[in-house]
Write a protein that holds these residues in place. Structure first.
Motif, PDB file in Angstrom:
ATOM      1  N   LEU A 116     -23.364  -0.239 -20.635  1.00 13.99           N
ATOM      2  CA  LEU A 116     -22.101  -0.877 -20.274  1.00 13.99           C
ATOM      3  C   LEU A 116     -21.837  -0.831 -18.774  1.00 13.99           C
ATOM      4  CD1 LEU A 116     -19.879   0.367 -23.229  1.00 13.99           C
ATOM      5  CD2 LEU A 116     -20.812  -1.929 -22.867  1.00 13.99           C
ATOM      6  N   GLY A 117     -22.753  -0.257 -18.017  1.00 12.14           N
ATOM      7  CA  GLY A 117     -22.620  -0.236 -16.561  1.00 12.14           C
ATOM      8  C   GLY A 117     -21.579   0.732 -16.037  1.00 12.14           C
ATOM      9  N   VAL A 118     -21.343   1.819 -16.735  1.00 13.26           N
ATOM     10  CA  VAL A 118     -20.392   2.828 -16.280  1.00 13.26           C
ATOM     11  C   VAL A 118     -21.085   3.658 -15.200  1.00 13.26           C
ATOM     12  CG1 VAL A 118     -18.918   4.755 -16.978  1.00 13.26           C
ATOM     13  CG2 VAL A 118     -19.348   2.883 -18.577  1.00 13.26           C
ATOM     14  N   THR A 119     -20.515   3.654 -13.995  1.00 18.36           N
ATOM     15  CA  THR A 119     -21.156   4.328 -12.871  1.00 18.36           C
ATOM     16  C   THR A 119     -20.148   5.169 -12.085  1.00 18.36           C
ATOM     17  OG1 THR A 119     -20.775   2.430 -11.424  1.00 18.36           O
ATOM     18  CG2 THR A 119     -22.888   2.499 -12.588  1.00 18.36           C
ATOM     19  N   GLY A 120     -20.673   5.934 -11.152  1.00 18.66           N
ATOM     20  CA  GLY A 120     -19.855   6.682 -10.196  1.00 18.66           C
ATOM     21  C   GLY A 120     -18.965   7.736 -10.826  1.00 18.66           C
ATOM     22  N   THR A 121     -17.747   7.802 -10.298  1.00 17.72           N
ATOM     23  CA  THR A 121     -16.784   8.803 -10.739  1.00 17.72           C
ATOM     24  C   THR A 121     -16.399   8.614 -12.197  1.00 17.72           C
ATOM     25  OG1 THR A 121     -15.906   8.851  -8.490  1.00 17.72           O
ATOM     26  CG2 THR A 121     -14.551   9.830 -10.193  1.00 17.72           C
ATOM     27  N   VAL A 122     -16.315   7.369 -12.646  1.00  9.70           N
ATOM     28  CA  VAL A 122     -15.958   7.108 -14.041  1.00  9.70           C
ATOM     29  C   VAL A 122     -17.046   7.651 -14.958  1.00  9.70           C
ATOM     30  CG1 VAL A 122     -15.428   5.339 -15.755  1.00  9.70           C
ATOM     31  CG2 VAL A 122     -14.576   5.102 -13.425  1.00  9.70           C
TER      32      VAL A 122
END
Length: 123
Positions: free
Chosen positions: A45-51
């Motif tokens: 789902l492309g969840v990246t970084g701080t999230v």
């Protein structure tokens, strides 16, 4: 699996498995299966970084916190820790709500719903 084997040893030896151990084992088993699914869903789902860090951290805390608090609270008599179950359950809920948001608002082909990137063979 180790908890399940321990329960088997208790039963095979004529003993009884305490209810708190059964509940903790069930939660750990189901949440471990869900963790595998999350392991695929987060990158898909492309969840990246701080999230991504938040989703992962909250899920892991809840995954281990829920059965852990059952075992510590009921199994070891530390019942004063039982109210923290709401914290661990809340962590799981927030993690899953973030993933729900990404699922609902993400691109249509983010989770494999788009067309294939290869041409089928002429058989």
């Amino acid at each position: 699996m180790a908890v399940g084997l321990h329960q088997f040893v208790l039963l095979a030896g004529g003993g009884v498995v305490p209810p708190w151990m059964i509940g903790g084992h069930a939660h750990l088993g189901v949440l471990s299966i869900l963790a595998i699914v999350m392991g695929f869903a987060v990158p898909a789902l492309g969840v990246t970084g701080t999230v991504r860090t938040a989703v992962t951290g909250l899920f892991v805390a809840g995954q281990w916190g829920i059965p852990g608090i059952v075992w510590l609270g009921e199994g070891f008599g530390l019942t004063f820790l039982m109210p923290t179950g709401f914290l661990w359950g809340g962590a799981l809920i927030v993690s899953m709500l973030i993933m729900l948001y990404y699922s609902a608002t993400g691109a249509g082909d983010a989770a494999g719903g788009g067309s294939a990137s290869f041409a089928p063979g002429d058989d």
